[in-house]
Design a protein around this motif. Structure first.
Motif, PDB file in Angstrom:
ATOM      1  N   ALA A  34       0.830  -1.212   0.000  1.00 23.37           N
ATOM      2  CA  ALA A  34       0.000   0.000   0.000  1.00 23.37           C
ATOM      3  C   ALA A  34       0.857   1.251   0.000  1.00 23.37           C
ATOM      4  O   ALA A  34       0.524   2.234  -0.675  1.00 23.37           O
ATOM      5  CB  ALA A  34      -0.929   0.005   1.208  1.00 23.37           C
ATOM      6  N   GLN A  35       1.976   1.248   0.708  1.00 23.24           N
ATOM      7  CA  GLN A  35       2.859   2.406   0.715  1.00 23.24           C
ATOM      8  C   GLN A  35       3.497   2.615  -0.643  1.00 23.24           C
ATOM      9  O   GLN A  35       3.711   3.752  -1.073  1.00 23.24           O
ATOM     10  CB  GLN A  35       3.942   2.255   1.784  1.00 23.24           C
ATOM     11  CG  GLN A  35       3.439   2.476   3.182  1.00 23.24           C
ATOM     12  CD  GLN A  35       4.511   2.244   4.227  1.00 23.24           C
ATOM     13  OE1 GLN A  35       5.503   1.576   3.977  1.00 23.24           O
ATOM     14  NE2 GLN A  35       4.283   2.792   5.410  1.00 23.24           N
ATOM     15  N   GLN A  37       2.118   1.747  -3.569  1.00 28.04           N
ATOM     16  CA  GLN A  37       1.105   2.138  -4.531  1.00 28.04           C
ATOM     17  C   GLN A  37       0.544   3.527  -4.270  1.00 28.04           C
ATOM     18  O   GLN A  37       0.327   4.304  -5.198  1.00 28.04           O
ATOM     19  CB  GLN A  37      -0.059   1.133  -4.528  1.00 28.04           C
ATOM     20  CG  GLN A  37       0.255  -0.179  -5.174  1.00 28.04           C
ATOM     21  CD  GLN A  37      -0.933  -1.123  -5.125  1.00 28.04           C
ATOM     22  OE1 GLN A  37      -1.895  -0.888  -4.414  1.00 28.04           O
ATOM     23  NE2 GLN A  37      -0.845  -2.203  -5.888  1.00 28.04           N
ATOM     24  N   PHE A  38       0.287   3.840  -3.006  1.00 35.37           N
ATOM     25  CA  PHE A  38      -0.453   5.057  -2.698  1.00 35.37           C
ATOM     26  C   PHE A  38       0.374   6.125  -1.996  1.00 35.37           C
ATOM     27  O   PHE A  38      -0.158   7.133  -1.569  1.00 35.37           O
ATOM     28  CB  PHE A  38      -1.670   4.719  -1.805  1.00 35.37           C
ATOM     29  CG  PHE A  38      -2.592   3.720  -2.423  1.00 35.37           C
ATOM     30  CD1 PHE A  38      -3.326   4.023  -3.560  1.00 35.37           C
ATOM     31  CD2 PHE A  38      -2.741   2.460  -1.857  1.00 35.37           C
ATOM     32  CE1 PHE A  38      -4.188   3.092  -4.111  1.00 35.37           C
ATOM     33  CE2 PHE A  38      -3.592   1.527  -2.404  1.00 35.37           C
ATOM     34  CZ  PHE A  38      -4.321   1.844  -3.549  1.00 35.37           C
ATOM     35  N   ASP A  39       1.667   5.911  -1.820  1.00 37.63           N
ATOM     36  CA  ASP A  39       2.537   6.824  -1.083  1.00 37.63           C
ATOM     37  C   ASP A  39       2.034   7.034   0.348  1.00 37.63           C
ATOM     38  O   ASP A  39       2.084   8.130   0.888  1.00 37.63           O
ATOM     39  CB  ASP A  39       2.668   8.178  -1.788  1.00 37.63           C
ATOM     40  CG  ASP A  39       3.424   8.063  -3.108  1.00 37.63           C
ATOM     41  OD1 ASP A  39       4.305   7.184  -3.181  1.00 37.63           O
ATOM     42  OD2 ASP A  39       3.124   8.837  -4.024  1.00 37.63           O
ATOM     43  N   VAL A  41      -0.345   4.715   3.743  1.00 36.68           N
ATOM     44  CA  VAL A  41      -1.238   3.614   4.072  1.00 36.68           C
ATOM     45  C   VAL A  41      -2.672   4.127   4.011  1.00 36.68           C
ATOM     46  O   VAL A  41      -3.010   5.115   4.655  1.00 36.68           O
ATOM     47  CB  VAL A  41      -0.924   3.057   5.484  1.00 36.68           C
ATOM     48  CG1 VAL A  41      -1.827   1.885   5.810  1.00 36.68           C
ATOM     49  CG2 VAL A  41       0.531   2.632   5.575  1.00 36.68           C
ATOM     50  N   PRO A  42      -3.526   3.477   3.198  1.00 35.38           N
ATOM     51  CA  PRO A  42      -4.917   3.925   3.110  1.00 35.38           C
ATOM     52  C   PRO A  42      -5.661   3.760   4.436  1.00 35.38           C
ATOM     53  O   PRO A  42      -5.367   2.881   5.235  1.00 35.38           O
ATOM     54  CB  PRO A  42      -5.530   3.027   2.038  1.00 35.38           C
ATOM     55  CG  PRO A  42      -4.447   2.230   1.455  1.00 35.38           C
ATOM     56  CD  PRO A  42      -3.248   2.366   2.314  1.00 35.38           C
ATOM     57  N   LEU A  43      -6.632   4.621   4.641  1.00 33.98           N
ATOM     58  CA  LEU A  43      -7.428   4.608   5.865  1.00 33.98           C
ATOM     59  C   LEU A  43      -8.184   3.289   6.014  1.00 33.98           C
ATOM     60  O   LEU A  43      -8.348   2.787   7.120  1.00 33.98           O
ATOM     61  CB  LEU A  43      -8.404   5.788   5.865  1.00 33.98           C
ATOM     62  CG  LEU A  43      -9.257   5.957   7.104  1.00 33.98           C
ATOM     63  CD1 LEU A  43      -8.369   6.240   8.312  1.00 33.98           C
ATOM     64  CD2 LEU A  43     -10.263   7.058   6.908  1.00 33.98           C
ATOM     65  N   ARG A  44      -8.606   2.708   4.911  1.00 29.33           N
ATOM     66  CA  ARG A  44      -9.339   1.444   4.966  1.00 29.33           C
ATOM     67  C   ARG A  44      -8.478   0.327   5.540  1.00 29.33           C
ATOM     68  O   ARG A  44      -8.947  -0.475   6.348  1.00 29.33           O
ATOM     69  CB  ARG A  44      -9.831   1.079   3.568  1.00 29.33           C
ATOM     70  CG  ARG A  44     -10.642  -0.179   3.535  1.00 29.33           C
ATOM     71  CD  ARG A  44     -11.118  -0.445   2.128  1.00 29.33           C
ATOM     72  NE  ARG A  44     -11.730  -1.746   2.067  1.00 29.33           N
ATOM     73  CZ  ARG A  44     -12.899  -1.984   1.558  1.00 29.33           C
ATOM     74  NH1 ARG A  44     -13.606  -0.988   1.062  1.00 29.33           N
ATOM     75  NH2 ARG A  44     -13.388  -3.188   1.530  1.00 29.33           N
ATOM     76  N   LEU A  45      -7.204   0.277   5.160  1.00 31.52           N
ATOM     77  CA  LEU A  45      -6.301  -0.739   5.682  1.00 31.52           C
ATOM     78  C   LEU A  45      -6.013  -0.503   7.170  1.00 31.52           C
ATOM     79  O   LEU A  45      -5.986  -1.448   7.962  1.00 31.52           O
ATOM     80  CB  LEU A  45      -4.985  -0.757   4.895  1.00 31.52           C
ATOM     81  CG  LEU A  45      -3.954  -1.802   5.291  1.00 31.52           C
ATOM     82  CD1 LEU A  45      -4.512  -3.204   5.139  1.00 31.52           C
ATOM     83  CD2 LEU A  45      -2.695  -1.630   4.476  1.00 31.52           C
TER      84      LEU A  45
END
Length: 127
Positions: A34-35, A37-39, A41-45
């Protein structure tokens, strides 16, 4: 603070710490992906990890908390340690149940031996 709160808060803290550490260990690859891909950690994770930690630590600490509410604190800690070792076995696959059971049995034997030794010392001092 209430006596019940003083006895139950360590159970929640211990179970949340152990479960949190294991879950972070298990989610580490997903966090790294996730880091990348999205720079970040997404809130959902993050919410999934927190929910998993809360649910698993609650399940682990239900029986020890009930025992602690009835002032059986030593048995509560023993059950908590046993449940944590079972959780480690299920979640990670490290067999920690055998060493935990043997450590508990060894602790009981040490307690019994020290109790008998102190009774023997008191007996000889009384004579």
């Amino acid at each position: 603070m209430n006596i019940t709160k003083k006895t139950t808060l360590p159970f929640i803290g211990i179970s949340a710490t152990v479960v949190g550490g294991l879950q972070i260990f298990l989610y580490e690859p997903l966090i790294a992906i996730a880091q990348a891909q999205f720079d970040g950690v997404p809130l959902r994770l993050i919410m999934e990890i927190i929910l998993t930690i809360a649910a698993h630590s609650t399940i682990i600490s239900i029986v020890p908390l009930l025992l602690a509410a009835f002032n059986k604190v030593a048995i509560s800690y023993t059950i908590l340690i046993l449940f944590i070792s079972i959780y480690i076995q299920i979640a990670v696959g490290i067999n920690s149940i055998g060493p935990t059971v043997s450590a508990i049995a060894f602790s009981i034997l040490i307690f019994y031996a020290s109790t008998k030794a102190s009774e023997l010392i008191r007996h000889f001092r009384a004579k």
